[in-house]
Design an enzyme around this catalytic site. Structure first.
Site, PDB file in Angstrom:
ATOM      1  NE  ARG A  89      -9.386  -2.360   0.027  1.00 13.33           N
ATOM      2  CZ  ARG A  89      -9.006  -1.199  -0.532  1.00 13.33           C
ATOM      3  NH1 ARG A  89      -9.897  -0.362  -1.026  1.00 13.33           N
ATOM      4  NH2 ARG A  89      -7.734  -0.880  -0.578  1.00 13.33           N
ATOM      5  CE  LYS A 118       3.513  -1.668   3.695  1.00 13.70           C
ATOM      6  NZ  LYS A 118       2.224  -2.332   3.951  1.00 13.70           N
ATOM      7  CD  GLU A 125      -3.414   4.621   5.322  1.00 14.78           C
ATOM      8  OE1 GLU A 125      -3.845   3.795   4.506  1.00 14.78           O
ATOM      9  OE2 GLU A 125      -2.763   4.306   6.337  1.00 14.78           O
ATOM     10  N   GLY A 126      -2.917   5.817   0.653  1.00 13.28           N
ATOM     11  CA  GLY A 126      -3.322   6.249  -0.688  1.00 13.28           C
ATOM     12  C   GLY A 126      -2.363   5.873  -1.797  1.00 13.28           C
ATOM     13  CE  LYS A 149       0.563   1.798   5.014  1.00 15.45           C
ATOM     14  NZ  LYS A 149      -0.677   2.550   4.809  1.00 15.45           N
ATOM     15  CG  ASN A 192      -6.959   0.411   3.307  1.00 17.43           C
ATOM     16  OD1 ASN A 192      -6.068   1.218   3.118  1.00 17.43           O
ATOM     17  ND2 ASN A 192      -6.950  -0.801   2.761  1.00 17.43           N
ATOM     18  CB  SER A 251     -11.816   3.746  -2.735  1.00 18.94           C
ATOM     19  OG  SER A 251     -10.533   3.239  -2.935  1.00 18.94           O
ATOM     20  CD  GLU A 262      -3.182  -0.150   3.371  1.00 19.37           C
ATOM     21  OE1 GLU A 262      -2.944   0.684   4.257  1.00 19.37           O
ATOM     22  OE2 GLU A 262      -3.583   0.182   2.244  1.00 19.37           O
ATOM     23  NE  ARG A 279      -6.602  -2.740  -4.416  1.00 21.58           N
ATOM     24  CZ  ARG A 279      -5.970  -2.045  -3.479  1.00 21.58           C
ATOM     25  NH1 ARG A 279      -5.654  -0.792  -3.676  1.00 21.58           N
ATOM     26  NH2 ARG A 279      -5.661  -2.615  -2.318  1.00 21.58           N
TER      27      ARG A 279
HETATM   28  P1  ADP Z   1      -1.180   2.477   1.069  1.00 17.19           P
HETATM   29  O1  ADP Z   1      -1.801   2.909   2.334  1.00 17.19           O
HETATM   30  O2  ADP Z   1      -0.403   3.535   0.405  1.00 17.19           O
HETATM   31  O3  ADP Z   1      -2.162   1.781   0.169  1.00 17.19           O
HETATM   32  P2  ADP Z   1       0.037  -0.162   1.360  1.00 17.19           P
HETATM   33  O4  ADP Z   1       0.608  -0.692   2.603  1.00 17.19           O
HETATM   34  O5  ADP Z   1      -1.246  -0.752   0.915  1.00 17.19           O
HETATM   35  O6  ADP Z   1      -0.076   1.416   1.514  1.00 17.19           O
HETATM   36  O7  ADP Z   1       1.102  -0.304   0.194  1.00 17.19           O
HETATM   37  C1  ADP Z   1       0.845   0.089  -1.140  1.00 17.19           C
HETATM   38  C2  ADP Z   1       1.080  -1.071  -2.104  1.00 17.19           C
HETATM   39  O8  ADP Z   1       2.418  -1.553  -1.942  1.00 17.19           O
HETATM   40  C3  ADP Z   1       0.191  -2.274  -1.861  1.00 17.19           C
HETATM   41  O9  ADP Z   1      -1.032  -2.150  -2.534  1.00 17.19           O
HETATM   42  C4  ADP Z   1       1.052  -3.402  -2.403  1.00 17.19           C
HETATM   43  O10 ADP Z   1       0.917  -3.475  -3.811  1.00 17.19           O
HETATM   44  C5  ADP Z   1       2.462  -2.958  -2.066  1.00 17.19           C
HETATM   45  N1  ADP Z   1       2.889  -3.544  -0.761  1.00 17.19           N
HETATM   46  C6  ADP Z   1       2.702  -3.025   0.469  1.00 17.19           C
HETATM   47  N2  ADP Z   1       3.205  -3.822   1.429  1.00 17.19           N
HETATM   48  C7  ADP Z   1       3.722  -4.881   0.799  1.00 17.19           C
HETATM   49  C8  ADP Z   1       4.398  -6.070   1.234  1.00 17.19           C
HETATM   50  N3  ADP Z   1       4.647  -6.303   2.521  1.00 17.19           N
HETATM   51  N4  ADP Z   1       4.795  -6.953   0.279  1.00 17.19           N
HETATM   52  C9  ADP Z   1       4.562  -6.736  -1.032  1.00 17.19           C
HETATM   53  N5  ADP Z   1       3.943  -5.631  -1.502  1.00 17.19           N
HETATM   54  C10 ADP Z   1       3.520  -4.711  -0.618  1.00 17.19           C
HETATM   55 MG    MG Z   2      -3.079  -0.045   0.375  1.00 14.05          MG
END
Ligand code: ADP
Ligand code: MG
Length: 528
Positions: free
Chosen positions: A129, A395, A399-400, A336, A149, A154, A147, A481
């Protein structure tokens, strides 16, 4: 916030008409399995359920942006597969992190134990995803990738249900003017347009397509008596999402599934002399079941491996002949760090043709390496982020949800760890700023109208053996979401975000053109 002029009730969350509609949604969820298991299980073996956290209405979404990210998915699927088979690249990219991060180190160690030919030529199944937010620049909204996945992506099955629920509720509302008017008044975007109907919500084939990927892998494994093993977390609450996939495998493909936690693998599974993973049904080894596909909904973070038992389990499975979804190579390709390195010049071009590379780069936000891998550009970005953290996200390799740094906390963390070698484990990313839009949140029986932001996830299915012609490479549905504005992380499981779907108001005629028909699904071909 707008108030309903037809109601004497000043609190919209208890508005008679919205409450009426929310009850309809709640019962629809119960009848159709759009459910979350309660955190409090009445007893070990019995779940209690509640409706999953939802948005009452779908979000109007620009057709162009949806089509763009949907069409990108086969390119992303192909890229992940190629990256996962490039051992030198993954080891070089992740070695520095492995020095200080035990989790990455252990994944990398198992990956390096896999035979080189297996890495290059084995059949791999990806159910990915890719997540996006629409970065807002004036009126222009451009999808930028949050990102990718590659493990335990899920909500495929629940998102499918959300789409069906939204189609149902839009049909009901179109015959219920009073409730419709109350709902529309809470939302600023074009809900006043008559165009929003169940047809403007694109069909979401995620359940069928994800199950189709697993079924194709099972077919390739070549033993129709074998089972598919779902590796899940103990105490999982997103049970319906997983069980609906197992149901689909049974109903549409006649494939049996078993569920197991990582800690149970060493006692319930073994690998025979032909490297076949065998699942123990009981004490009689003649009843052992061959495993065709291992599908992980666990194993993506350190807390899934409290002891060596779980790491052994991962290794046993990885070295067996079962088709892994994902392989450790896929998991590493989805880190990442790898996503940040892909933003560097001339990396994508190693795996994709120039047009594909250019298209994919369109959705990349700026990302920078840190610590010992910092470049002059990243040092500049870091300086900027220390003085003002609001335009950045920091970051780690996790994950998660719940792991990133934002704003002031980000600036302080960077400042405190400027010279710390573990900073290499982090990547610094441009913060994406989507437009804030009102949504009607339904959570645990409560109605809240909240300014919120949205993240679109695009599912992709890939099945291939490293040759140029994959068996399956396709877009496989979507997930939206929605989280309240001001919440940095979100997360449906944590109770902040809600599941949602999209309504394409600007180009309804073309939606149909991009749906798959049954025959295409059978063949694993996407029109896009
Ligand atoms: P994870 O693997 O923990 O899901 P993500 O990279 O998806 O990591 O980051 C978690 C959440 O943080 C995302 O669902 C989003 O809401 C927010 N986020 C992540 N990167 C960004 C970004 N570059 N700009 C704005 N919000 C972000
Ligand atoms: Mg995410």
């Amino acid at each position: 916030m707008n108030m309903n002029s037809d109601s004497n009730d000043s609190d919209i969350s208890t508005n008679l008409h919205l409450t009426r509609v929310s009850k309809l949604v709640d019962t629809w969820c119960g009848c159709h399995g759009l459910l979350y298991a309660d955190s409090q299980l009445k007893d070990q073996n019995v779940y209690t359920w509640r409706a999953a956290p939802l948005s009452l209405l779908p979000l109007p979404y620009p057709y162009k942006a949806y089509k763009f990210v949907k069409d990108l998915q086969p390119i992303i699927n192909k890229l992940i597969d190629k990256l996962s088979r490039d051992k030198d690249f993954l080891v070089d990219t992740l070695n520095v992190i492995a020095k200080t991060d035990d989790f990455t180190n252990r994944l990398l160690q198992i990956y390096e134990e896999v035979d080189d030919t297996v890495i290059r030529e084995s059949v791999q199944l990806g159910l990915h995803r890719s997540d996006y937010m629409l970065n807002s620049d004036g009126d222009y909204e451009k999808p930028l990738q949050i990102e990718m996945n590659t493990i335990a992506s899920s909500f495929g099955c629940l998102s499918n249900k959300v789409t069906s629920m939204h189609k149902y509720i839009l049909e009901r509302l179109n015959k219920d003017n009073i409730a419709w008017d109350v709902a529309k008044q809470q939302l600023e975007y074009p809900f006043n347009s008559a165009a929003i109907t169940s047809e403007s919500v694109p069909d979401n084939l995620s359940t069928r397509m994800l199950a189709f990927g697993i079924a194709m892998a099972h077919l390739v494994f070549g033993d129709n008596q074998a089972i598919v093993l779902f590796v899940v977390q103990p105490g999982e609450r997103n049970v319906a999402d997983q069980r609906l996939l197992a149901e689909e495998l049974w109903n549409s493909h006649n494939i049996r599934t078993e569920f197991i936690t990582l800690s149970e693998v060493t006692s319930k599974c073994h690998v025979d002399t032909n490297k076949v993973l065998q699942y123990k049904i009981d004490e009689d080894s003649r009843h052992d079941q061959k495993v065709s596909v291992v599908y992980y909904r666990a194993g993506y973070g350190p807390s899934d491996y409290p002891s060596n038992t779980e790491w052994n389990a991962r290794k046993i499975i990885e070295l067996s002949s079962a088709i892994k979804c994902p392989s450790i190579g896929y998991q590493l390709a989805g880190t990442k760090k790898v996503q940040q390195v892909l933003c560097e010049d001339n990396i994508l071009e190693r795996y994709l043709n120039p047009i594909e590379s250019q298209l994919l780069r369109e959705c990349f936000a700026a990302q920078f390496s840190l610590g010992s891998m910092a470049t002059s550009q990243s040092l500049e970005a870091m300086k900027n982020a220390i003085s003002d953290g609001s335009k950045w996200v920091l970051k780690p390799q996790r994950e998660g949800g719940g792991n990133n740094y934002y704003g002031k906390e980000l600036s302080n963390f960077l400042n405190d760890h400027k010279t710390d070698p573990t900073l290499s484990e982090y990547i610094l990313m441009q913060r994406i700023f989507p437009k804030i839009k009102n949504s009607i949140f339904l959570r645990n029986g409560n109605i809240d109208i909240l300014p919120s932001i949205n993240e679109l996830g695009i599912y992709g299915t890939f099945l291939g053996d490293g040759s140029e012609n994959p068996l399956v490479n396709t877009y496989s549905g979507y997930l939206l979401r929605t989280k309240p504005y001001g919440v940095d992380e979100g997360g449906v499981a944590t109770g902040y975000s809600v599941l949602n779907s999209i309504a394409l108001l600007d180009k309804v005629d073309e939606i149909v053109e991009y749906e798959l028909d049954d025959e295409e699904i059978e063949m694993g071909i996407s029109k896009s």
